[in-house]
Motif scaffolding. Structure first.
Motif, short mmCIF file in Angstrom:
data_model
loop_
_atom_site.label_atom_id
_atom_site.label_comp_id
_atom_site.label_asym_id
_atom_site.label_seq_id
_atom_site.Cartn_x
_atom_site.Cartn_y
_atom_site.Cartn_z
N LEU A 81 -4.60 10.62 -5.88
CA LEU A 81 -3.32 10.51 -5.28
C LEU A 81 -3.03 11.98 -5.66
O LEU A 81 -2.51 12.81 -4.96
CB LEU A 81 -2.55 9.21 -5.27
CG LEU A 81 -0.79 9.33 -5.32
CD1 LEU A 81 -0.78 9.73 -3.70
CD2 LEU A 81 -0.87 8.24 -5.56
N GLY A 82 -2.35 11.94 -6.86
CA GLY A 82 -2.30 13.43 -7.85
C GLY A 82 -3.26 14.69 -6.94
O GLY A 82 -2.39 15.37 -6.45
N GLY A 83 -3.92 14.46 -6.44
CA GLY A 83 -5.02 15.86 -5.90
C GLY A 83 -4.50 16.17 -4.99
O GLY A 83 -4.37 17.16 -4.19
N ALA A 102 5.52 15.22 -8.62
CA ALA A 102 4.67 14.12 -8.41
C ALA A 102 3.37 14.09 -8.82
O ALA A 102 2.26 13.31 -9.03
CB ALA A 102 5.20 13.50 -7.60
N ALA A 103 2.61 15.33 -8.62
CA ALA A 103 0.86 14.85 -8.43
C ALA A 103 0.79 15.09 -9.78
O ALA A 103 -0.20 14.55 -10.65
CB ALA A 103 0.69 16.95 -7.79
N VAL A 104 2.08 15.51 -10.99
CA VAL A 104 1.43 15.87 -12.34
C VAL A 104 1.58 14.08 -13.03
O VAL A 104 0.55 14.18 -13.76
CB VAL A 104 1.92 16.99 -13.02
CG1 VAL A 104 2.20 16.93 -15.08
CG2 VAL A 104 1.76 18.26 -12.56
N LEU A 105 2.21 13.38 -13.09
CA LEU A 105 2.57 12.33 -13.42
C LEU A 105 1.31 11.51 -12.83
O LEU A 105 0.91 10.58 -13.55
CB LEU A 105 3.72 11.38 -12.67
CG LEU A 105 5.09 12.48 -13.06
CD1 LEU A 105 6.28 11.82 -12.87
CD2 LEU A 105 5.10 11.90 -14.65
N ALA A 106 1.24 11.55 -11.48
CA ALA A 106 0.10 10.69 -11.08
C ALA A 106 -1.51 11.03 -11.36
O ALA A 106 -2.65 10.30 -12.13
CB ALA A 106 -0.05 10.92 -8.94
N SER A 107 -1.36 11.87 -12.12
CA SER A 107 -2.51 12.45 -12.33
C SER A 107 -2.44 11.90 -13.78
O SER A 107 -4.02 11.92 -14.67
CB SER A 107 -2.72 13.66 -12.35
OG SER A 107 -3.01 14.61 -10.75
N ALA A 108 -1.59 12.87 -14.63
CA ALA A 108 -1.84 12.06 -15.98
C ALA A 108 -1.94 10.49 -16.23
O ALA A 108 -2.35 10.23 -16.89
CB ALA A 108 -0.45 12.77 -16.41
N ALA A 109 -1.36 10.19 -15.41
CA ALA A 109 -1.67 8.26 -15.34
C ALA A 109 -2.77 7.73 -14.98
O ALA A 109 -3.80 7.11 -15.52
CB ALA A 109 -0.62 8.12 -14.22
N GLY A 110 -4.08 8.65 -13.69
CA GLY A 110 -4.84 8.51 -13.86
C GLY A 110 -6.01 8.53 -14.44
O GLY A 110 -7.02 8.33 -14.95
N VAL A 111 -5.31 9.78 -15.65
CA VAL A 111 -6.37 10.26 -16.81
C VAL A 111 -6.37 8.87 -17.85
O VAL A 111 -7.39 8.15 -18.30
CB VAL A 111 -5.76 11.31 -17.45
CG1 VAL A 111 -6.66 11.51 -18.63
CG2 VAL A 111 -6.24 12.87 -16.58
#
Length: 58
Positions: free
Chosen positions: A10-12, A45-54
């Motif tokens: 989703l972040g990507g 939103a992309a940064v938040l989703a990617s950070a949450a995914g990591v």
């Protein structure tokens, strides 16, 4: 299945959308105000989703 991988995807996707909006311009090459705001919102939103995914993968 961990929720980390879907969040990274989703972040990507959101990052690609932000890039697509950012590089879209009119004939004169200027970006409009709403275009900048929407690109920044998608980038955040992309940064938040990617950070949450990591963090979910760790």
């Amino acid at each position: 299945m961990s929720a980390g991988l879907p969040l990274l995807l989703l972040g990507g996707f959101l990052l690609g959308g932000a890039w697509s909006i950012w590089r879209t311009d009119d004939d004169d090459g200027r970006r409009t105000g709403p275009q900048i705001v929407f690109a920044v919102i998608l980038l955040v939103a992309a940064v938040l989703a990617s950070a949450a995914g990591v963090l979910r993968l760790i």
